[in-house]
Write an enzyme that holds these catalytic residues in place. Structure first.
Site, mmCIF file in Angstrom:
data_model
loop_
_atom_site.group_PDB
_atom_site.id
_atom_site.type_symbol
_atom_site.label_atom_id
_atom_site.label_comp_id
_atom_site.label_asym_id
_atom_site.label_seq_id
_atom_site.Cartn_x
_atom_site.Cartn_y
_atom_site.Cartn_z
ATOM 1 N N ASP A 1 0.837 -1.194 0.000
ATOM 2 C CA ASP A 1 0.000 0.000 0.000
ATOM 3 C C ASP A 1 0.877 1.251 0.000
ATOM 4 O OD1 ASP A 1 -2.343 1.418 -0.040
ATOM 5 O OD2 ASP A 1 -2.651 1.334 2.129
ATOM 6 N N HIS B 1 -3.613 14.026 0.522
ATOM 7 C CA HIS B 1 -3.871 13.179 1.694
ATOM 8 C C HIS B 1 -2.708 13.279 2.683
ATOM 9 C CE1 HIS B 1 -5.119 9.803 4.161
ATOM 10 N NE2 HIS B 1 -3.975 9.186 3.915
ATOM 11 N N GLU C 1 -10.667 3.953 3.547
ATOM 12 C CA GLU C 1 -9.758 4.744 2.714
ATOM 13 C C GLU C 1 -10.064 4.434 1.256
ATOM 14 O OE1 GLU C 1 -5.675 4.105 3.983
ATOM 15 O OE2 GLU C 1 -5.843 5.749 5.433
ATOM 16 N N GLU D 1 -9.129 4.065 -2.296
ATOM 17 C CA GLU D 1 -7.859 3.862 -2.998
ATOM 18 C C GLU D 1 -8.118 3.224 -4.363
ATOM 19 O OE1 GLU D 1 -4.580 2.284 -0.882
ATOM 20 O OE2 GLU D 1 -5.222 3.083 1.068
ATOM 21 N N ASP E 1 -9.185 0.442 1.818
ATOM 22 C CA ASP E 1 -8.207 0.038 2.844
ATOM 23 C C ASP E 1 -8.760 0.452 4.216
ATOM 24 O OD1 ASP E 1 -5.877 -0.732 4.145
ATOM 25 O OD2 ASP E 1 -4.928 1.212 3.840
ATOM 26 N N ARG F 1 -8.336 4.030 13.165
ATOM 27 C CA ARG F 1 -7.505 5.216 13.438
ATOM 28 C C ARG F 1 -6.950 5.235 14.857
ATOM 29 N NH1 ARG F 1 -6.209 6.261 8.433
ATOM 30 N NH2 ARG F 1 -7.945 6.999 7.138
ATOM 31 N N GLN G 1 -4.170 2.754 14.967
ATOM 32 C CA GLN G 1 -3.084 3.301 14.142
ATOM 33 C C GLN G 1 -2.289 4.361 14.900
ATOM 34 O OE1 GLN G 1 -4.589 5.025 10.509
ATOM 35 N NE2 GLN G 1 -2.583 5.564 9.707
ATOM 36 N N LYS H 1 -4.474 -1.789 9.953
ATOM 37 C CA LYS H 1 -4.757 -1.841 8.520
ATOM 38 C C LYS H 1 -4.992 -3.253 7.989
ATOM 39 C CE LYS H 1 -3.678 2.553 7.526
ATOM 40 N NZ LYS H 1 -4.421 3.445 6.651
ATOM 41 N N THR I 1 -9.169 -5.581 3.766
ATOM 42 C CA THR I 1 -9.025 -4.648 2.651
ATOM 43 C C THR I 1 -9.944 -5.174 1.551
ATOM 44 O OG1 THR I 1 -6.713 -4.233 3.224
ATOM 45 C CG2 THR I 1 -7.414 -3.589 1.017
ATOM 46 N N GLU J 1 -10.098 12.789 7.205
ATOM 47 C CA GLU J 1 -9.953 14.109 6.593
ATOM 48 C C GLU J 1 -11.287 14.846 6.501
ATOM 49 O OE1 GLU J 1 -7.259 14.170 2.964
ATOM 50 O OE2 GLU J 1 -7.508 12.040 3.311
HETATM 51 CA CA CA Z 1 -4.040 3.051 2.901
#
Ligand code: CA
Length: 459
Positions: free
Chosen positions: A140, A147, A215, A217, A249, A253, A256, A269, A273, A390
Protein backbone atom coordinates in the site's frame (compact mmCIF):
# COMPACT_ATOMS: atom_id res chain seq x y z
CA UNK A 1 5.56 0.72 -24.47
CA UNK A 2 2.57 3.02 -23.90
CA UNK A 3 -0.90 1.58 -24.39
CA UNK A 4 -2.19 3.08 -27.64
CA UNK A 5 -5.66 4.34 -28.51
CA UNK A 6 -6.86 2.26 -31.47
CA UNK A 7 -9.99 0.95 -33.18
CA UNK A 8 -10.98 -1.03 -30.04
CA UNK A 9 -11.80 2.34 -28.42
CA UNK A 10 -14.10 3.47 -31.26
CA UNK A 11 -17.12 4.99 -29.45
CA UNK A 12 -19.45 3.82 -32.23
CA UNK A 13 -18.91 0.12 -31.43
CA UNK A 14 -22.11 -1.44 -30.10
CA UNK A 15 -23.03 -4.88 -28.77
CA UNK A 16 -25.91 -7.30 -29.26
CA UNK A 17 -26.05 -7.30 -25.44
CA UNK A 18 -28.27 -4.21 -25.36
CA UNK A 19 -27.46 -3.22 -21.76
CA UNK A 20 -23.82 -2.66 -22.84
CA UNK A 21 -24.98 0.16 -25.16
CA UNK A 22 -26.52 2.20 -22.33
CA UNK A 23 -24.33 5.33 -22.10
CA UNK A 24 -24.39 4.99 -18.29
CA UNK A 25 -23.12 1.36 -18.30
CA UNK A 26 -19.71 0.71 -16.76
CA UNK A 27 -19.22 -2.18 -19.16
CA UNK A 28 -19.55 -1.34 -22.87
CA UNK A 29 -17.53 -3.58 -25.24
CA UNK A 30 -14.78 -0.95 -25.15
CA UNK A 31 -14.07 -2.08 -21.54
CA UNK A 32 -14.07 -5.93 -21.19
CA UNK A 33 -12.57 -6.17 -17.67
CA UNK A 34 -11.30 -9.43 -16.18
CA UNK A 35 -12.72 -11.13 -13.10
CA UNK A 36 -13.02 -14.53 -11.44
CA UNK A 37 -16.20 -16.58 -11.08
CA UNK A 38 -16.56 -18.86 -8.05
CA UNK A 39 -18.93 -21.76 -8.82
CA UNK A 40 -20.20 -24.20 -6.18
CA UNK A 41 -22.07 -27.43 -7.00
CA UNK A 42 -24.66 -29.28 -4.90
CA UNK A 43 -21.92 -31.30 -3.14
CA UNK A 44 -20.20 -28.14 -2.01
CA UNK A 45 -17.28 -28.54 -4.42
CA UNK A 46 -16.11 -25.23 -5.86
CA UNK A 47 -14.12 -24.20 -8.90
CA UNK A 48 -12.90 -21.00 -10.47
CA UNK A 49 -13.14 -19.62 -13.98
CA UNK A 50 -12.03 -16.40 -15.64
CA UNK A 51 -14.82 -14.04 -16.69
CA UNK A 52 -15.35 -10.76 -18.45
CA UNK A 53 -18.34 -8.46 -18.28
CA UNK A 54 -20.52 -7.01 -21.04
CA UNK A 55 -23.34 -4.70 -19.92
CA UNK A 56 -25.39 -6.54 -17.29
CA UNK A 57 -23.99 -9.93 -18.31
CA UNK A 58 -21.01 -11.93 -17.04
CA UNK A 59 -19.17 -14.02 -19.66
CA UNK A 60 -17.50 -17.24 -18.50
CA UNK A 61 -14.33 -17.58 -20.59
CA UNK A 62 -13.74 -21.23 -19.65
CA UNK A 63 -17.21 -22.11 -20.93
CA UNK A 64 -16.55 -20.00 -24.01
CA UNK A 65 -13.31 -21.90 -24.66
CA UNK A 66 -15.13 -25.23 -24.27
CA UNK A 67 -17.62 -24.15 -26.93
CA UNK A 68 -14.73 -23.60 -29.37
CA UNK A 69 -16.45 -20.52 -30.76
CA UNK A 70 -13.12 -18.74 -30.36
CA UNK A 71 -10.22 -21.12 -31.08
CA UNK A 72 -7.98 -21.63 -28.04
CA UNK A 73 -5.62 -24.15 -29.55
CA UNK A 74 -3.00 -24.14 -26.82
CA UNK A 75 -5.48 -23.93 -23.92
CA UNK A 76 -3.91 -20.57 -23.23
CA UNK A 77 -6.84 -19.04 -21.41
CA UNK A 78 -9.45 -21.73 -20.86
CA UNK A 79 -8.11 -23.50 -17.84
CA UNK A 80 -5.68 -21.07 -16.30
CA UNK A 81 -6.22 -17.99 -14.28
CA UNK A 82 -6.07 -14.33 -15.04
CA UNK A 83 -2.38 -14.60 -14.18
CA UNK A 84 -1.72 -16.86 -17.18
CA UNK A 85 -3.65 -14.54 -19.48
CA UNK A 86 -1.63 -11.62 -18.17
CA UNK A 87 1.80 -13.17 -18.05
CA UNK A 88 1.91 -14.76 -21.47
CA UNK A 89 0.75 -11.75 -23.47
CA UNK A 90 -2.50 -13.38 -24.64
CA UNK A 91 -4.73 -10.58 -23.45
CA UNK A 92 -4.52 -7.93 -26.23
CA UNK A 93 -5.46 -10.51 -28.88
CA UNK A 94 -8.14 -12.13 -26.71
CA UNK A 95 -9.64 -8.70 -25.94
CA UNK A 96 -9.98 -8.00 -29.67
CA UNK A 97 -11.60 -11.39 -30.29
CA UNK A 98 -14.05 -10.88 -27.42
CA UNK A 99 -14.93 -7.42 -28.68
CA UNK A 100 -15.68 -8.84 -32.13
CA UNK A 101 -17.70 -11.73 -30.65
CA UNK A 102 -19.95 -9.30 -28.76
CA UNK A 103 -20.25 -6.75 -31.58
CA UNK A 104 -23.76 -6.06 -32.78
CA UNK A 105 -23.48 -7.91 -36.08
CA UNK A 106 -21.64 -11.03 -34.85
CA UNK A 107 -24.02 -13.98 -34.51
CA UNK A 108 -21.55 -16.77 -33.54
CA UNK A 109 -22.34 -16.64 -29.84
CA UNK A 110 -25.64 -14.76 -29.93
CA UNK A 111 -27.34 -17.65 -31.73
CA UNK A 112 -25.23 -20.49 -30.26
CA UNK A 113 -26.92 -23.36 -28.41
CA UNK A 114 -24.47 -23.05 -25.46
CA UNK A 115 -25.06 -19.33 -25.08
CA UNK A 116 -26.82 -19.53 -21.70
CA UNK A 117 -23.90 -21.46 -20.17
CA UNK A 118 -21.47 -18.79 -21.35
CA UNK A 119 -23.38 -15.53 -20.88
CA UNK A 120 -25.28 -15.08 -17.60
CA UNK A 121 -27.00 -12.21 -15.77
CA UNK A 122 -24.43 -10.68 -13.41
CA UNK A 123 -26.72 -10.97 -10.37
CA UNK A 124 -26.74 -14.78 -10.79
CA UNK A 125 -22.96 -15.16 -10.76
CA UNK A 126 -20.72 -15.27 -7.68
CA UNK A 127 -17.48 -13.35 -8.17
CA UNK A 128 -14.37 -13.65 -6.02
CA UNK A 129 -11.23 -11.56 -5.94
CA UNK A 130 -10.51 -10.57 -9.53
CA UNK A 131 -7.08 -12.15 -9.75
CA UNK A 132 -8.17 -15.80 -9.73
CA UNK A 133 -9.58 -15.37 -6.24
CA UNK A 134 -6.26 -14.74 -4.54
CA UNK A 135 -3.76 -11.96 -4.14
CA UNK A 136 -0.13 -13.03 -4.13
CA UNK A 137 1.21 -10.07 -2.22
CA UNK A 138 -0.01 -6.64 -1.24
CA UNK A 139 1.70 -3.26 -0.91
CA UNK A 140 0.00 0.00 0.00
CA UNK A 141 1.45 3.34 -1.11
CA UNK A 142 0.81 6.89 0.12
CA UNK A 143 0.85 8.66 -3.24
CA UNK A 144 -1.59 11.56 -2.74
CA UNK A 145 0.14 14.77 -1.73
CA UNK A 146 -3.21 16.17 -0.59
CA UNK A 147 -3.87 13.18 1.69
CA UNK A 148 -0.33 13.19 3.06
CA UNK A 149 -0.51 16.95 3.71
CA UNK A 150 -3.94 16.79 5.36
CA UNK A 151 -3.09 13.87 7.62
CA UNK A 152 0.36 15.29 8.38
CA UNK A 153 -1.27 18.59 9.34
CA UNK A 154 -3.28 16.82 12.04
CA UNK A 155 -0.34 15.08 13.64
CA UNK A 156 2.40 17.64 12.87
CA UNK A 157 0.77 21.06 12.22
CA UNK A 158 4.10 22.83 11.86
CA UNK A 159 5.67 20.17 9.63
CA UNK A 160 2.97 18.23 7.78
CA UNK A 161 5.15 16.69 5.07
CA UNK A 162 8.23 14.73 6.05
CA UNK A 163 11.37 15.62 4.03
CA UNK A 164 11.35 12.41 1.98
CA UNK A 165 7.80 12.72 0.61
CA UNK A 166 8.48 14.52 -2.68
CA UNK A 167 11.57 12.42 -3.41
CA UNK A 168 10.39 8.86 -2.82
CA UNK A 169 7.06 7.02 -3.22
CA UNK A 170 6.26 6.00 0.38
CA UNK A 171 4.71 2.57 1.02
CA UNK A 172 4.42 -0.33 3.47
CA UNK A 173 3.96 -4.04 2.93
CA UNK A 174 0.38 -5.10 3.61
CA UNK A 175 -1.18 -8.47 4.19
CA UNK A 176 -2.60 -10.47 1.25
CA UNK A 177 -4.49 -12.94 3.48
CA UNK A 178 -7.15 -10.46 4.61
CA UNK A 179 -7.96 -8.99 1.19
CA UNK A 180 -11.65 -9.70 0.62
CA UNK A 181 -13.97 -9.41 -2.38
CA UNK A 182 -16.59 -6.70 -2.65
CA UNK A 183 -19.65 -7.53 -0.57
CA UNK A 184 -17.80 -9.52 2.11
CA UNK A 185 -18.68 -8.25 5.61
CA UNK A 186 -15.95 -6.46 7.56
CA UNK A 187 -15.71 -7.14 11.28
CA UNK A 188 -14.79 -4.19 13.50
CA UNK A 189 -11.29 -4.95 14.81
CA UNK A 190 -10.17 -4.99 18.43
CA UNK A 191 -6.80 -3.68 19.48
CA UNK A 192 -4.68 -1.61 21.83
CA UNK A 193 -6.09 1.88 22.30
CA UNK A 194 -5.15 4.83 24.43
CA UNK A 195 -8.06 6.06 26.57
CA UNK A 196 -6.92 9.68 26.20
CA UNK A 197 -4.99 11.83 23.77
CA UNK A 198 -1.57 10.65 24.97
CA UNK A 199 -0.05 8.06 27.32
CA UNK A 200 0.01 10.80 29.98
CA UNK A 201 -3.79 10.52 30.09
CA UNK A 202 -3.74 6.81 30.92
CA UNK A 203 -2.30 3.42 29.95
CA UNK A 204 -3.55 1.55 26.87
CA UNK A 205 -6.55 -0.79 27.03
CA UNK A 206 -7.59 -3.63 24.70
CA UNK A 207 -11.01 -3.30 23.07
CA UNK A 208 -13.09 -2.65 19.95
CA UNK A 209 -11.85 0.10 17.63
CA UNK A 210 -13.87 3.29 18.18
CA UNK A 211 -12.50 5.28 15.24
CA UNK A 212 -13.14 2.97 12.28
CA UNK A 213 -12.56 4.57 8.86
CA UNK A 214 -12.46 3.68 5.18
CA UNK A 215 -9.76 4.74 2.71
CA UNK A 216 -10.69 5.33 -0.93
CA UNK A 217 -7.86 3.86 -3.00
CA UNK A 218 -7.13 2.59 -6.49
CA UNK A 219 -5.28 -0.69 -6.90
CA UNK A 220 -3.17 -1.88 -9.80
CA UNK A 221 -2.30 -5.48 -10.49
CA UNK A 222 0.99 -6.88 -11.71
CA UNK A 223 0.51 -8.98 -14.84
CA UNK A 224 4.13 -9.78 -15.64
CA UNK A 225 6.73 -10.05 -12.92
CA UNK A 226 10.47 -9.45 -12.82
CA UNK A 227 13.34 -11.70 -11.79
CA UNK A 228 14.54 -11.32 -8.24
CA UNK A 229 17.48 -8.90 -8.24
CA UNK A 230 16.49 -7.35 -11.56
CA UNK A 231 14.73 -3.97 -11.37
CA UNK A 232 11.95 -2.72 -13.65
CA UNK A 233 12.87 0.32 -15.76
CA UNK A 234 10.39 3.21 -15.66
CA UNK A 235 10.04 2.98 -19.44
CA UNK A 236 8.83 -0.61 -19.13
CA UNK A 237 6.86 -0.34 -15.89
CA UNK A 238 3.41 -0.22 -17.46
CA UNK A 239 4.16 -3.35 -19.54
CA UNK A 240 4.15 -5.16 -16.18
CA UNK A 241 0.74 -3.80 -15.13
CA UNK A 242 -2.35 -5.74 -16.19
CA UNK A 243 -4.95 -3.23 -15.03
CA UNK A 244 -6.64 -1.41 -12.18
CA UNK A 245 -9.39 -1.89 -9.61
CA UNK A 246 -11.01 -0.12 -6.65
CA UNK A 247 -9.71 -0.70 -3.12
CA UNK A 248 -11.07 0.16 0.33
CA UNK A 249 -8.21 0.04 2.84
CA UNK A 250 -10.30 -0.10 6.04
CA UNK A 251 -8.40 1.67 8.82
CA UNK A 252 -8.65 1.67 12.62
CA UNK A 253 -7.50 5.22 13.44
CA UNK A 254 -7.22 4.75 17.21
CA UNK A 255 -5.15 1.56 16.85
CA UNK A 256 -3.08 3.30 14.14
CA UNK A 257 -2.34 6.36 16.24
CA UNK A 258 -0.88 4.29 19.08
CA UNK A 259 1.00 1.65 17.08
CA UNK A 260 2.36 3.43 13.99
CA UNK A 261 5.64 4.77 15.34
CA UNK A 262 8.39 3.93 14.52
CA UNK A 263 7.65 1.23 11.91
CA UNK A 264 4.35 2.32 10.31
CA UNK A 265 0.95 0.67 9.90
CA UNK A 266 0.37 -2.85 11.27
CA UNK A 267 -2.83 -4.11 12.93
CA UNK A 268 -4.73 -0.88 12.20
CA UNK A 269 -4.76 -1.84 8.52
CA UNK A 270 -4.50 -5.59 8.04
CA UNK A 271 -7.86 -6.81 9.40
CA UNK A 272 -9.60 -6.28 6.03
CA UNK A 273 -9.03 -4.65 2.65
CA UNK A 274 -11.89 -4.79 0.12
CA UNK A 275 -11.26 -5.06 -3.63
CA UNK A 276 -13.78 -4.52 -6.47
CA UNK A 277 -14.62 -7.57 -8.62
CA UNK A 278 -13.04 -6.57 -11.95
CA UNK A 279 -9.61 -5.58 -13.24
CA UNK A 280 -10.11 -2.86 -15.85
CA UNK A 281 -7.17 -3.52 -18.14
CA UNK A 282 -4.59 -0.95 -19.20
CA UNK A 283 -5.71 -1.43 -22.82
CA UNK A 284 -9.22 -0.24 -21.94
CA UNK A 285 -7.84 2.71 -19.96
CA UNK A 286 -5.71 4.07 -22.85
CA UNK A 287 -8.07 6.95 -23.76
CA UNK A 288 -8.15 8.21 -20.17
CA UNK A 289 -4.45 8.80 -19.54
CA UNK A 290 -3.38 12.24 -18.34
CA UNK A 291 -0.07 13.95 -17.61
CA UNK A 292 1.48 13.18 -14.25
CA UNK A 293 0.43 15.76 -11.65
CA UNK A 294 2.39 18.94 -12.21
CA UNK A 295 4.95 19.53 -9.50
CA UNK A 296 4.90 22.96 -7.88
CA UNK A 297 7.78 25.37 -8.45
CA UNK A 298 10.48 24.47 -5.96
CA UNK A 299 9.51 20.80 -5.70
CA UNK A 300 12.42 18.44 -6.37
CA UNK A 301 12.67 16.69 -9.74
CA UNK A 302 12.38 12.93 -9.18
CA UNK A 303 15.61 10.98 -9.54
CA UNK A 304 16.37 9.61 -13.01
CA UNK A 305 15.11 6.07 -12.36
CA UNK A 306 11.64 7.57 -11.64
CA UNK A 307 11.56 9.85 -14.68
CA UNK A 308 10.53 9.25 -18.28
CA UNK A 309 8.90 11.31 -21.01
CA UNK A 310 5.89 8.98 -21.13
CA UNK A 311 5.46 9.16 -17.37
CA UNK A 312 5.49 12.97 -17.42
CA UNK A 313 3.17 13.29 -20.41
CA UNK A 314 0.75 10.41 -19.76
CA UNK A 315 1.61 8.68 -16.48
CA UNK A 316 -1.66 9.69 -14.81
CA UNK A 317 -5.09 8.10 -15.18
CA UNK A 318 -8.28 10.18 -14.99
CA UNK A 319 -10.64 7.97 -12.96
CA UNK A 320 -13.53 9.73 -11.25
CA UNK A 321 -13.92 8.22 -7.79
CA UNK A 322 -16.97 8.49 -5.55
CA UNK A 323 -17.63 7.25 -2.02
CA UNK A 324 -21.14 6.64 -0.66
CA UNK A 325 -22.34 5.74 2.83
CA UNK A 326 -25.52 3.92 3.81
CA UNK A 327 -26.37 3.25 7.46
CA UNK A 328 -28.51 0.28 8.52
CA UNK A 329 -31.27 2.77 9.43
CA UNK A 330 -31.04 4.37 5.98
CA UNK A 331 -31.37 0.99 4.28
CA UNK A 332 -34.35 0.09 6.49
CA UNK A 333 -36.09 3.33 5.57
CA UNK A 334 -35.35 2.94 1.87
CA UNK A 335 -33.06 6.00 1.72
CA UNK A 336 -30.46 6.13 -1.04
CA UNK A 337 -26.78 6.04 0.00
CA UNK A 338 -25.33 9.55 0.49
CA UNK A 339 -22.25 10.63 -1.40
CA UNK A 340 -19.37 11.59 0.88
CA UNK A 341 -16.78 12.57 -1.70
CA UNK A 342 -15.91 12.82 -5.37
CA UNK A 343 -12.38 13.16 -6.72
CA UNK A 344 -10.05 11.94 -9.44
CA UNK A 345 -7.08 9.62 -9.57
CA UNK A 346 -5.34 12.14 -11.85
CA UNK A 347 -4.59 14.20 -8.71
CA UNK A 348 -1.97 11.72 -7.42
CA UNK A 349 1.55 13.02 -6.83
CA UNK A 350 3.18 9.72 -7.83
CA UNK A 351 2.11 7.66 -10.87
CA UNK A 352 1.50 3.91 -11.03
CA UNK A 353 4.62 3.57 -13.20
CA UNK A 354 6.73 5.35 -10.57
CA UNK A 355 5.25 3.25 -7.75
CA UNK A 356 5.98 -0.06 -9.48
CA UNK A 357 9.45 1.04 -10.63
CA UNK A 358 10.37 2.19 -7.14
CA UNK A 359 9.05 -1.05 -5.61
CA UNK A 360 11.33 -3.17 -7.82
CA UNK A 361 14.26 -0.71 -7.83
CA UNK A 362 16.16 -2.62 -5.14
CA UNK A 363 15.65 -5.95 -6.92
CA UNK A 364 12.44 -6.84 -5.08
CA UNK A 365 10.59 -9.50 -7.06
CA UNK A 366 7.12 -8.59 -8.30
CA UNK A 367 4.87 -11.48 -9.32
CA UNK A 368 1.71 -11.90 -11.40
CA UNK A 369 -1.15 -11.34 -9.00
CA UNK A 370 0.59 -8.78 -6.80
CA UNK A 371 -1.75 -5.99 -5.75
CA UNK A 372 -0.31 -2.52 -5.30
CA UNK A 373 -2.64 0.14 -3.92
CA UNK A 374 -2.21 3.88 -4.33
CA UNK A 375 -2.94 5.06 -0.81
CA UNK A 376 -5.91 7.27 -0.01
CA UNK A 377 -6.95 9.32 -3.04
CA UNK A 378 -7.66 12.88 -1.89
CA UNK A 379 -7.91 15.99 -4.03
CA UNK A 380 -7.42 19.71 -3.45
CA UNK A 381 -10.97 20.45 -2.26
CA UNK A 382 -12.93 19.26 0.77
CA UNK A 383 -15.40 17.20 -1.27
CA UNK A 384 -12.50 15.25 -2.79
CA UNK A 385 -11.15 13.89 0.51
CA UNK A 386 -10.94 10.11 0.52
CA UNK A 387 -11.49 9.16 4.19
CA UNK A 388 -13.48 10.28 7.26
CA UNK A 389 -10.29 11.25 9.09
CA UNK A 390 -9.95 14.11 6.59
CA UNK A 391 -13.68 14.77 6.03
CA UNK A 392 -14.60 15.28 9.69
CA UNK A 393 -11.29 16.83 10.84
CA UNK A 394 -10.51 18.19 14.32
CA UNK A 395 -11.07 21.87 13.76
CA UNK A 396 -12.41 23.61 10.66
CA UNK A 397 -13.03 20.91 8.04
CA UNK A 398 -14.39 23.40 5.54
CA UNK A 399 -11.16 25.38 5.21
CA UNK A 400 -8.87 24.23 2.42
CA UNK A 401 -6.33 23.08 3.39
CA UNK A 402 -8.14 22.16 6.60
CA UNK A 403 -7.42 24.41 9.53
CA UNK A 404 -6.11 22.78 12.67
CA UNK A 405 -7.81 24.01 15.82
CA UNK A 406 -6.34 22.09 18.76
CA UNK A 407 -8.84 20.90 21.29
CA UNK A 408 -11.91 21.24 19.06
CA UNK A 409 -14.32 18.45 18.28
CA UNK A 410 -14.70 16.71 14.93
CA UNK A 411 -17.47 18.06 12.70
CA UNK A 412 -19.83 15.15 12.01
CA UNK A 413 -21.41 14.26 8.69
CA UNK A 414 -25.20 14.42 8.84
CA UNK A 415 -27.18 11.55 7.29
CA UNK A 416 -30.77 11.87 5.95
CA UNK A 417 -32.10 9.85 8.92
CA UNK A 418 -30.79 12.47 11.35
CA UNK A 419 -27.88 10.22 12.33
CA UNK A 420 -24.39 11.71 12.50
CA UNK A 421 -21.01 10.17 11.73
CA UNK A 422 -17.50 11.15 12.71
CA UNK A 423 -16.34 7.58 12.02
CA UNK A 424 -18.10 4.38 10.90
CA UNK A 425 -20.80 2.71 13.01
CA UNK A 426 -21.73 -0.98 12.99
CA UNK A 427 -24.11 -1.67 10.10
CA UNK A 428 -22.68 1.12 7.93
CA UNK A 429 -22.04 0.19 4.32
CA UNK A 430 -19.32 1.99 2.35
CA UNK A 431 -19.68 1.91 -1.44
CA UNK A 432 -16.88 3.07 -3.76
CA UNK A 433 -17.57 3.66 -7.46
CA UNK A 434 -15.10 4.58 -10.20
CA UNK A 435 -15.48 5.47 -13.86
CA UNK A 436 -13.66 7.16 -16.74
CA UNK A 437 -15.21 9.72 -19.07
CA UNK A 438 -13.71 11.72 -21.93
CA UNK A 439 -15.28 13.62 -24.81
CA UNK A 440 -15.26 11.44 -27.93
CA UNK A 441 -14.96 8.10 -26.07
CA UNK A 442 -17.29 5.63 -24.44
CA UNK A 443 -17.56 5.88 -20.67
CA UNK A 444 -16.10 2.83 -18.92
CA UNK A 445 -16.35 1.94 -15.24
CA UNK A 446 -15.03 -0.29 -12.49
CA UNK A 447 -18.30 -1.42 -10.92
CA UNK A 448 -18.52 -1.16 -7.14
CA UNK A 449 -16.41 -1.94 -4.09
CA UNK A 450 -18.76 -2.56 -1.13
CA UNK A 451 -18.50 -3.63 2.50
CA UNK A 452 -20.75 -3.55 5.60
CA UNK A 453 -19.30 -3.17 9.12
CA UNK A 454 -20.15 -6.00 11.53
CA UNK A 455 -19.86 -5.61 15.31
CA UNK A 456 -16.55 -6.61 16.96
CA UNK A 457 -16.24 -10.05 18.53
CA UNK A 458 -17.19 -10.05 22.19
CA UNK A 459 -14.02 -10.21 24.25
CA1 CA B 1 -4.04 3.05 2.90
Amino acid sequence: MPYEIDETHDPKLESWVESANDPKSDFPIQNLPLGTRVSIDDDGDSWLSVVTRVGDMVVDLSALAASEIIPDEDDEWAFFGVDAIAADGTWPSLRRQLQQLFSRDDSRLRSHTDRDEIVMPAEEVGLGLPFFNMVIDYTDFYASLFHATNVGSMFRPDNPLLPNYKHIPIAYHGRASTIVPSGAPVRRPRGQLLPGATIADGDPVFGPCKLLDYELEVGFVVGRGNERGSPIAIGEAEDHILGMCLVNDWSARDIQKWEYQPLGPFLAKNFATTVSPYIVTMEALAPFRTPAMERAAGDPTPLGYLTSEHNTKAGGVDITLEVFLSSAKMRDSGAEPVRLSRGSFKDMYWTIGQMLTHHASNGCQMQPGDLLASGTVSGPTRDARGCLLELTWDGDPFASPPKVVPGTQRTPIKLPTGEERKFLADGDEVIIRGYCEREGYRRIGFGECRGIIEPAFEG
